[in-house]
Motif scaffolding. Structure first.
Motif, short mmCIF file in Angstrom:
data_model
loop_
_atom_site.label_atom_id
_atom_site.label_comp_id
_atom_site.label_asym_id
_atom_site.label_seq_id
_atom_site.Cartn_x
_atom_site.Cartn_y
_atom_site.Cartn_z
N ILE A 138 -22.15 14.78 -41.97
CA ILE A 138 -21.62 15.09 -41.45
C ILE A 138 -22.28 15.44 -40.17
O ILE A 138 -22.42 15.63 -39.01
N PHE A 139 -24.12 16.07 -41.02
CA PHE A 139 -25.13 16.16 -39.83
C PHE A 139 -25.63 15.12 -39.53
O PHE A 139 -25.99 15.04 -37.73
N LYS A 140 -25.58 13.82 -40.33
CA LYS A 140 -25.92 13.24 -39.37
C LYS A 140 -25.08 12.28 -38.56
O LYS A 140 -25.91 11.70 -37.50
N VAL A 141 -23.74 12.01 -39.06
CA VAL A 141 -23.01 11.58 -37.97
C VAL A 141 -22.98 12.16 -36.83
O VAL A 141 -23.39 12.01 -35.30
N ASN A 142 -23.25 14.12 -36.45
CA ASN A 142 -23.41 14.74 -35.04
C ASN A 142 -24.58 14.53 -34.22
O ASN A 142 -24.19 14.16 -33.41
N LEU A 143 -25.28 14.21 -34.76
CA LEU A 143 -26.78 13.82 -34.27
C LEU A 143 -27.08 12.03 -33.66
O LEU A 143 -27.14 12.16 -32.54
N LEU A 176 -24.54 10.92 -32.85
CA LEU A 176 -23.37 10.92 -31.11
C LEU A 176 -23.77 12.03 -30.14
O LEU A 176 -23.51 12.01 -28.93
N LYS A 177 -25.16 12.57 -30.70
CA LYS A 177 -25.67 13.08 -29.47
C LYS A 177 -25.87 12.13 -28.74
O LYS A 177 -27.01 11.40 -28.75
N LYS A 178 -25.96 12.13 -26.92
CA LYS A 178 -26.19 11.34 -25.54
C LYS A 178 -27.68 11.62 -25.81
O LYS A 178 -28.57 10.74 -25.41
N THR A 179 -28.41 13.14 -25.56
CA THR A 179 -29.55 12.46 -24.99
C THR A 179 -30.77 13.27 -26.56
O THR A 179 -30.20 13.66 -27.14
N TYR A 180 -32.46 13.08 -25.58
CA TYR A 180 -32.78 12.92 -26.54
C TYR A 180 -33.30 14.87 -26.17
O TYR A 180 -33.85 14.81 -27.99
N LYS A 181 -32.94 15.49 -26.00
CA LYS A 181 -32.95 16.72 -25.25
C LYS A 181 -31.47 17.40 -26.62
O LYS A 181 -32.02 17.82 -27.84
N GLU A 182 -30.80 17.33 -26.53
CA GLU A 182 -30.23 17.58 -27.38
C GLU A 182 -29.64 16.88 -29.23
O GLU A 182 -29.46 17.56 -29.52
N LYS A 183 -30.19 15.79 -29.05
CA LYS A 183 -31.31 15.77 -30.70
C LYS A 183 -31.81 16.01 -30.85
O LYS A 183 -31.45 16.94 -32.44
N PHE A 184 -33.05 16.91 -29.77
CA PHE A 184 -34.03 17.54 -30.27
C PHE A 184 -33.03 18.90 -31.34
O PHE A 184 -33.56 19.14 -31.83
N ASP A 185 -32.52 19.69 -30.04
CA ASP A 185 -31.46 20.66 -30.36
C ASP A 185 -31.36 21.13 -31.03
O ASP A 185 -31.81 21.69 -32.17
N LEU A 186 -30.21 20.02 -31.98
CA LEU A 186 -29.66 19.60 -33.09
C LEU A 186 -30.71 20.02 -34.51
O LEU A 186 -30.50 20.81 -35.21
N VAL A 187 -31.72 19.04 -33.95
CA VAL A 187 -32.86 18.98 -35.63
C VAL A 187 -33.59 20.00 -35.33
O VAL A 187 -33.36 20.99 -36.73
N SER A 188 -33.55 20.89 -34.57
CA SER A 188 -34.88 22.49 -35.23
C SER A 188 -33.86 23.34 -35.37
O SER A 188 -34.72 24.32 -36.21
N GLU A 189 -32.10 23.06 -34.76
CA GLU A 189 -31.74 24.72 -34.83
C GLU A 189 -30.83 24.13 -36.37
O GLU A 189 -30.43 25.23 -36.97
N LYS A 190 -30.35 22.46 -36.68
CA LYS A 190 -30.03 22.80 -38.07
C LYS A 190 -29.88 21.82 -39.29
O LYS A 190 -29.65 21.90 -40.46
#
Length: 261
Positions: free
Chosen positions: A31-36, A38-52
């Motif tokens: 589920i985490f990998k799918v959410n990652l 689905l993120k459209k920008t590198y910034k959104e991906k960065f925030d998800l990886v660093s926080e979750k």
């Protein structure tokens, strides 16, 4: 239900429970990998990886540890005599195996995985962005150049190390984008043990900045792996006397956007 039937039922249930729990652990990370994805920008991906990401990995490893507890309770059941003593011994061994696995997973995620995660975060943060208007590659300004595009509040946040800003610009058109990151969101690499576990632990202002002179702050880092303490002096920006008012209309060469890749 007599004792023998109870044990037989327990071992059958343990096998099923083991597969269910390990399936939940795998599903949790998928589920985490799918959410990652689905993120459209590198910034959104960065925030998800660093926080979750680390939390999700730990949750999945906990599921594996629980599954290990059930599986250890099920192995070699046909070759042993199902006695109360053996049941207690098996439970004790299963708990030890699960706790050991969970503890090792915790150590790996705390001291070794940050190295891999840091490389991933650097790639997400510093991969060149593109101008959505013309598809051209943008460049990242350095700390001195970016100040011209940051307002007084942004510069104050950077000076206090609470936030860090990245300014990307397409110099051919002046198209500019600013990204905001948490200050020291990731640990630094320790020069003693080589682990990415060196974190800011204390700050002390040695000299307050004035309108004519820069200030100075002493930053203290502590490595949670080898307990090394490293100190570094950093200059503080001069105080801004009067920040110029913003122009009534934004010049075309400094257009801002928040939607881009």
């Amino acid at each position: 239900m007599n004792y023998s039937k109870f044990l037989s039922f327990w071992y059958e249930a343990a096998l099923i429970a083991g597969f269910v729990v390990i399936g939940l652990g795998v599903l949790n990370y998928l589920i985490f990998k799918v959410n990652l994805a689905l993120k459209k920008t590198y910034k959104e991906k960065f925030d998800l990886v660093s926080e979750k990401e680390t939390k999700r990995l730990m949750q999945s490893h906990i599921c594996i540890a629980i599954a290990l507890f059930f599986f250890v309770n099920d192995v070699f059941t046909q070759d042993i005599k199902l006695t109360p003593v053996w049941f207690i011994v098996r439970m004790f061994v299963a708990v030890c195996c699960a706790v050991l696995y969970g503890y090792v997973a915790y150590l790996v995620l705390r001291f070794h995985y940050p190295t891999k995660q840091n490389k991933k975060l650097k790639e997400l943060r510093y991969t060149p962005r593109t101008n959505p208007e013309n598809g051209k590659e943008m460049i990242l300004l350095d700390e001195e150049e970016e100040d011209a595009y940051l307002d007084e509040e942004m510069q104050a946040e950077e000076s206090s190390f609470s936030c860090d800003y990245d300014v990307w610009i397409d110099k051919s058109t002046g198209y500019t984008h600013i990204e905001k990151y948490k200050g020291y969101v990731t640990a630094l690499e320790c020069d003693r043990c080589g682990k990415w576990t060196l974190r800011l632990s204390n700050e002390e202002i040695l000299r307050e900045p004035t309108e004519t002179e820069e200030g100075e702050i002493l930053k203290e880092y502590t490595c949670s792996y080898c307990h090394r303490i490293k100190r570094k002096k950093v200059a503080l920006l001069k105080k801004v006397k009067d920040w110029p008012e913003a122009p009534e209309s934004e010049p075309p060469e400094l257009k801002m956007s928040s939607n881009f890749r």
